[in-house]
Scaffold this active site. Structure first.
Site, mmCIF file in Angstrom:
data_model
loop_
_atom_site.group_PDB
_atom_site.id
_atom_site.type_symbol
_atom_site.label_atom_id
_atom_site.label_comp_id
_atom_site.label_asym_id
_atom_site.label_seq_id
_atom_site.Cartn_x
_atom_site.Cartn_y
_atom_site.Cartn_z
ATOM 1 N N ARG A 96 35.302 35.351 44.477
ATOM 2 C CA ARG A 96 36.555 35.624 43.783
ATOM 3 C C ARG A 96 36.275 35.669 42.287
ATOM 4 O O ARG A 96 36.561 34.716 41.560
ATOM 5 C CB ARG A 96 37.587 34.553 44.153
ATOM 6 C CG ARG A 96 38.118 34.776 45.583
ATOM 7 C CD ARG A 96 38.860 33.578 46.112
ATOM 8 N NE ARG A 96 37.949 32.479 46.410
ATOM 9 C CZ ARG A 96 38.280 31.369 47.063
ATOM 10 N NH1 ARG A 96 39.506 31.206 47.501
ATOM 11 N NH2 ARG A 96 37.385 30.433 47.288
ATOM 12 N N ARG A 122 29.344 30.322 34.186
ATOM 13 C CA ARG A 122 29.735 30.524 32.786
ATOM 14 C C ARG A 122 29.563 29.249 31.962
ATOM 15 O O ARG A 122 29.228 29.303 30.777
ATOM 16 C CB ARG A 122 31.172 31.043 32.712
ATOM 17 C CG ARG A 122 31.263 32.516 33.169
ATOM 18 C CD ARG A 122 32.690 32.969 33.341
ATOM 19 N NE ARG A 122 33.470 32.767 32.134
ATOM 20 C CZ ARG A 122 34.797 32.849 32.075
ATOM 21 N NH1 ARG A 122 35.493 33.120 33.186
ATOM 22 N NH2 ARG A 122 35.424 32.662 30.947
ATOM 23 N N ASP A 168 36.363 36.273 38.377
ATOM 24 C CA ASP A 168 37.442 36.123 37.391
ATOM 25 C C ASP A 168 37.743 37.419 36.653
ATOM 26 O O ASP A 168 36.954 38.362 36.694
ATOM 27 C CB ASP A 168 36.992 35.123 36.325
ATOM 28 C CG ASP A 168 37.503 33.739 36.627
ATOM 29 O OD1 ASP A 168 38.483 33.617 37.377
ATOM 30 O OD2 ASP A 168 36.895 32.779 36.107
ATOM 31 N N TYR A 205 23.830 35.688 40.373
ATOM 32 C CA TYR A 205 24.620 36.147 39.236
ATOM 33 C C TYR A 205 23.692 36.407 38.051
ATOM 34 O O TYR A 205 22.644 35.756 37.915
ATOM 35 C CB TYR A 205 25.626 35.077 38.798
ATOM 36 C CG TYR A 205 26.799 34.888 39.725
ATOM 37 C CD1 TYR A 205 27.937 35.662 39.584
ATOM 38 C CD2 TYR A 205 26.768 33.924 40.726
ATOM 39 C CE1 TYR A 205 29.030 35.480 40.418
ATOM 40 C CE2 TYR A 205 27.863 33.731 41.579
ATOM 41 C CZ TYR A 205 28.988 34.517 41.419
ATOM 42 O OH TYR A 205 30.076 34.335 42.239
#
Lengths: 253, 253
Positions: B54, B201, B56, B114
């Protein structure tokens, strides 16, 4: 100030997606107009700027070079910082410096390098869609590279002159024309002394046709002889094109 | 049809700049809603889709994986073509295939990779501004790479849990965390079994602080011991993050 040159050169990078091109025009937003607006906000004066290459709508730049005459006491090397705070984030001034009074971004340029990118995957690219053309059918990059060599040297590029071109001569000197594949991306790099309007995009479109087998590899050689636009392929989309570098006698940047 | 699984998996790439994120929500445009809208236009049926991650608002994907149950006779491998003609060009379905009825994009996932990108030049990047954070001060990528290794292995990442997180456990297993410099760009690659909300992040923001010398290299190790968010740096901006790949037991793509 009186002994020093007031001329300043900027190195400018932009995402051309949302602009009508480099050149200022009525009722459309251009990169030139944005830089002039930022200079006016910074200095309180109306300052015209000149770019080395009048890039088209949707064409990008990493190393556009721009000059103007500084009416203020702001040091030349501060303009990159001062302008970036006043420019939209799709335009960045990456360097600024003082240049001699007779420096001219366009007329002093000794050459330029352009890059043309094609995404050659079946479904294209979402993330880099504004920076590449898309060709879903397989391109033969080695065949394109071999064919591209025909344009190297001094030739009459009349066949590449876009309709309505006002160039005095269509003779141009090309130094390099290389095609290579990096994964799904086919890259064309073209360097030369100067270029006709749309010349790189017509070369890119023709090389794509050659890479698909829709045009024979010797069509570039033939077009240089005949001067016939019909011997060439389509004008490739603007979004694949980026002005990479402009060269001057002195190493500016 | 009756003997075959109706479940279809999509491999999806998107530029997250103009979306409120992956997940459907009221009064905001999401990638999930766009895909469901395209499926409705294609099949005439309301079909819910499930994504592996999911992501952002502003986060991108090259290899998001999505599943849904096909109520139509359209073959699974045709969905990529049929959906792309109905999707905006910042979302591309790069592959589609039939998967077993018990395949679940999120729960069947064995891991994800990622990538986080930081432009580390003084003036930033115009062309790739939506895909990178910008840090004008010099980052020590070697120092960041060495520090990043602290997160490899199974650890309690409680310090990385964003406020309001509802995860049952904050223990996570990380396989790789590598930082390298490519010219002006500093790249962080993180792979692991699963991730807490905002974990990558927060890791990227902390490594940037370490790279600037604003936090000591052992702060990651310390935070894993204390569970204290205050031992870590800022949450790095969404635009630098891209979901690169989701892994399953079978090699899906």
């Amino acid at each position: 100030m009186s002994e020093e040159s007031r001329r300043v050169a900027l190195r400018v990078s932009y995402d051309g997606t949302n602009y009508s091109g480099w050149q200022r025009q009525e009722n459309a937003d251009s990169v030139q107009a944005q830089i002039e607006k930022a200079l006016r906000a910074l200095t309180g004066r109306t300052i015209g700027v000149t770019g080395a290459s009048r890039t088209d709508a949707g064409v990008h730049a990493l190393g556009q070079t721009v000059h103007f005459d500084n009416p203020s006491r702001i040091p030349a090397e501060r303009f990159c910082y001062a302008l970036n705070t006043r420019l939209p984030d799709d335009i960045r001034v990456t360097a600024s410096r003082s240049v001699p009074e007779d420096f001219h971004a366009r007329f002093s340029a000794r050459g330029k390098t352009y890059r043309y990118l094609v995404n050659n995957s079946v479904h294209g690219t979402a993330m880099l869609r504004n920076f590449m053309a898309h060709e879903p059918r397989p391109l033969d990059a080695a065949r394109m590279d071999a064919a591209a060599k025909a344009v190297i040297g001094e030739h009459d590029f009349a066949a590449f002159a876009a309709a309505g071109s006002v160039a005095k001569t269509t003779v141009r000197e090309i130094w390099r024309a290389d095609v290579k594949r990096e994964g799904d991306v086919v890259e064309l790099w073209v360097g030369g002394k100067s270029f006709l309007y749309n010349m790189v995009r017509i070369l890119a479109g023709t090389l794509m046709y050659i890479g698909l087998g829709k045009l024979p590899p010797d069509c570039l050689k033939k077009a240089l002889e005949t001067g016939d636009r019909l011997d060439l392929g389509i004008t490739a989309p603007a979004r694949g094109l980026t002005l990479m570098e402009v060269y001057y006698d002195d190493h500016l940047w």
